[in-house]
Design a protein around this motif. Structure first.
Motif, mmCIF file in Angstrom:
data_model
loop_
_atom_site.group_PDB
_atom_site.id
_atom_site.type_symbol
_atom_site.label_atom_id
_atom_site.label_comp_id
_atom_site.label_asym_id
_atom_site.label_seq_id
_atom_site.Cartn_x
_atom_site.Cartn_y
_atom_site.Cartn_z
ATOM 1 N N VAL A 1 0.902 -1.593 -0.252
ATOM 2 C CA VAL A 1 -0.481 0.200 0.002
ATOM 3 C C VAL A 1 0.955 1.294 -0.162
ATOM 4 O O VAL A 1 1.671 1.511 1.005
ATOM 5 C CB VAL A 1 -0.704 0.043 1.191
ATOM 6 C CG1 VAL A 1 -2.041 1.536 1.274
ATOM 7 C CG2 VAL A 1 -1.970 -1.269 1.553
ATOM 8 N N ALA B 1 -1.735 7.717 -0.428
ATOM 9 C CA ALA B 1 -2.604 8.078 -0.939
ATOM 10 C C ALA B 1 -1.885 9.484 -1.916
ATOM 11 O O ALA B 1 -2.242 9.981 -1.754
ATOM 12 C CB ALA B 1 -3.860 8.887 -0.312
ATOM 13 N N ALA C 1 -8.904 6.868 7.053
ATOM 14 C CA ALA C 1 -8.419 7.325 5.916
ATOM 15 C C ALA C 1 -8.813 8.355 5.275
ATOM 16 O O ALA C 1 -7.550 9.879 5.961
ATOM 17 C CB ALA C 1 -9.045 6.681 4.338
ATOM 18 N N LEU D 1 -1.789 3.973 3.274
ATOM 19 C CA LEU D 1 -2.919 5.340 2.611
ATOM 20 C C LEU D 1 -1.438 6.615 2.985
ATOM 21 O O LEU D 1 -1.322 7.117 1.606
ATOM 22 C CB LEU D 1 -3.662 5.971 2.133
ATOM 23 C CG LEU D 1 -4.330 5.179 2.380
ATOM 24 C CD1 LEU D 1 -6.469 4.994 2.416
ATOM 25 C CD2 LEU D 1 -4.463 4.548 0.345
ATOM 26 N N ILE E 1 -10.291 0.802 -2.386
ATOM 27 C CA ILE E 1 -8.813 1.470 -1.770
ATOM 28 C C ILE E 1 -8.251 2.592 -3.271
ATOM 29 O O ILE E 1 -7.724 3.240 -3.044
ATOM 30 C CB ILE E 1 -8.243 0.387 -1.226
ATOM 31 C CG1 ILE E 1 -7.990 -0.268 0.355
ATOM 32 C CG2 ILE E 1 -6.388 0.703 -0.897
ATOM 33 C CD1 ILE E 1 -8.805 1.351 1.522
ATOM 34 N N PHE F 1 -8.642 5.927 -3.520
ATOM 35 C CA PHE F 1 -7.399 7.043 -2.856
ATOM 36 C C PHE F 1 -6.129 7.696 -4.220
ATOM 37 O O PHE F 1 -5.381 8.241 -3.907
ATOM 38 C CB PHE F 1 -6.491 6.648 -1.397
ATOM 39 C CG PHE F 1 -7.542 6.702 -0.552
ATOM 40 C CD1 PHE F 1 -8.130 7.452 -0.226
ATOM 41 C CD2 PHE F 1 -8.518 5.881 -0.611
ATOM 42 C CE1 PHE F 1 -8.916 7.640 1.057
ATOM 43 C CE2 PHE F 1 -9.229 5.325 0.636
ATOM 44 C CZ PHE F 1 -9.671 6.210 1.165
ATOM 45 N N TYR F 2 -5.848 6.714 -5.375
ATOM 46 C CA TYR F 2 -4.870 6.808 -6.421
ATOM 47 C C TYR F 2 -5.894 7.569 -7.411
ATOM 48 O O TYR F 2 -4.879 7.957 -8.910
ATOM 49 C CB TYR F 2 -4.270 5.693 -6.631
ATOM 50 C CG TYR F 2 -3.277 5.290 -5.290
ATOM 51 C CD1 TYR F 2 -2.836 5.197 -4.461
ATOM 52 C CD2 TYR F 2 -4.498 3.998 -4.714
ATOM 53 C CE1 TYR F 2 -1.684 4.817 -3.577
ATOM 54 C CE2 TYR F 2 -3.734 3.204 -3.424
ATOM 55 C CZ TYR F 2 -3.210 4.068 -2.830
ATOM 56 O OH TYR F 2 -2.522 3.609 -1.590
#
Length: 419
Positions: free
Chosen positions: A5, A8, A247, A390, A414, A417-418
């Motif tokens: 991971v 982010a 997050a 993140l 998830i 977040f990218y």
């Protein structure tokens, strides 16, 4: 197998949360026992909920493959052993609930599961079922496997120890409308994780059962009002939404979780109040929640009502100014892992100072860094430390597929977040 991971890049994220695992378990079971047909909408399709669906089939109840819209024809409370063994994998909820359901049937039931599941206690539930007339035994009087020689359940008065798990009480409640007489449950101990029992009672009533608190330690269940089939919509899972709220907190991001209702009985919705106390901004709408991170500060909190959020809160606390004390969650030691020990061990790998107590954790906020995280085959450890990644980047999550137990599309969400 592992998954890295990274930090982010997106600070404004919207995710749609899947159906609640706790509600899905109960919806399948109540619909399966009900008289007539039920339509279950938006159930969670996960390893654990598939285990419950298969266990119902193994008890002679017709239930289709898990999908967004399921018609379940109930058995009217009749169950019988369709297979020599009912294998419940890692699902503690399924083990507790089906231990009780088996006592309604006719014939011999053998319930077992994974090595870890066989280390999770059911003894207090088994003793309560004996008092209610069941012929039942388990290993060493404490652990699975469980053997039930079923001939129906008498019902009546019973005293049950619920300090270890609220699932003992929920298991009894779910079956007692089908006992031969009215039942009264007396709680011998304070109740762990009461919101899960609130969910059980609320759902029982919606399917026409009669159940009432006589006082804060006594519940009465009628045997004259049994479940009737109906349409039921499974609400979004606050336990799953919580990872995205966390997050937002640590990233200083704005995260909107859709399919989360403010009138929910799920205890994990209470994490929002804790995050507000720690410095986040929270907006609660009819079908969504928006969390925006802020300057985080430590907190002293009793987490007994929302124990599944201890790993998540521990991650947020790692970035907070000052010390966070988490209390009154000793029963986390008998979850999928010993969660207090697991969280403490893995936080130390990231450079965070933490003290492990008998019933909680003390976490000293700091600047954690990426590390290799052992998940102990525990979905909540994997997801919590993924959230930490993140912020820190370079977080290596071992056995990432364990999230399939409760949140199969976690890794897909998830990715928001990218993007």
């Amino acid at each position: 197998m592992s998954r890295i991971v990274n930090k982010a890049s997106n600070r404004k994220v919207t995710v749609t949360i899947p159906g609640s695992k706790s509600v899905t378990h109960r919806a399948f079971i109540i619909a399966g026992l009900a008289k007539g047909e039920s339509l279950i909408l938006n159930p969670l399709d996960s390893e654990d909920t598939r285990v419950t669906a298969q266990a119902l089939r193994d008890m002679g109840i017709e239930i289709p493959a898990v999908s967004k819209k399921m018609k379940i024809r109930g058995s009217g409370g009749r169950v019988f052993p369709e297979s020599e063994e009912i294998y419940l994998k890692d699902s503690g909820t399924s083990m507790r609930f089906f231990t009780a359901i088996a006592t309604l049937g006719s014939g011999e039931f053998y319930l077992t599961g994974s090595e870890r599941l066989q280390q999770r206690p059911v003894g207090h539930l088994v003793e309560a079922l004996k008092t209610l007339g069941a012929d039942i035994r388990c290993r060493d009087g404490i652990y699975p496997p469980v053997v039930v020689k079923a001939r129906g359940l008498r019902g009546g008065e019973v005293v049950v120890n619920v300090k270890e798990s609220s699932q003992y009480l929920s298991a009894l409640l779910l079956i007692l409308p089908y006992a031969e007489k009215k039942s009264i449950i007396h709680l011998a101990t304070p109740l762990a994780s009461k919101p899960y029992v609130d969910i059980t009672i609320d759902m029982m009533r919606k399917f026409d059962a009669e159940v009432e608190w006589l006082n804060n330690r006594t519940i009465e269940v009628s045997n004259l009002s049994r479940y009737a089939g109906r349409k039921y919509n499974v609400e979004g899972d606050c336990s799953s939404a919580a990872y995205f709220w966390a997050a937002a907190a640590i990233l200083g991001a704005e995260v909107t979780t859709v399919n989360v209702t403010s009138d929910t009985r799920q205890g994990d919705f209470g994490l929002l109040d804790i995050l507000e106390d720690m410095g986040c901004r929270v907006i609660k709408r009819d079908n969504s929640v928006v969390v925006t991170g802020g300057e985080l500060r430590g907190i002293d909190v009793d987490m007994n009502l929302l124990p599944d959020q201890v790993p998540t809160l521990a991650i947020v606390a790692s970035f907070a100014e000052g010390t966070t004390s988490i209390r009154n969650v000793a029963h986390l030691r008998i979850k999928e892992s010993d969660r207090l020990s697991a969280v403490a061990s893995e936080l130390k790998k990231t450079g965070i100072k933490v003290e492990e107590k008998d019933d909680g954790l003390v976490i000293y906020g700091g600047q954690p860094s990426g590390a290799e995280i052992e998940t102990y085959n525990d979905h909540r450890i994997a997801m919590a430390f993924a959230v930490m990644g993140l912020k820190t980047g370079n977080m290596k999550i071992l056995n990432p597929s364990c999230v399939r137990k409760s949140f199969p599309n976690f890794w897909d969400l998830i990715e928001n977040f990218y993007s």
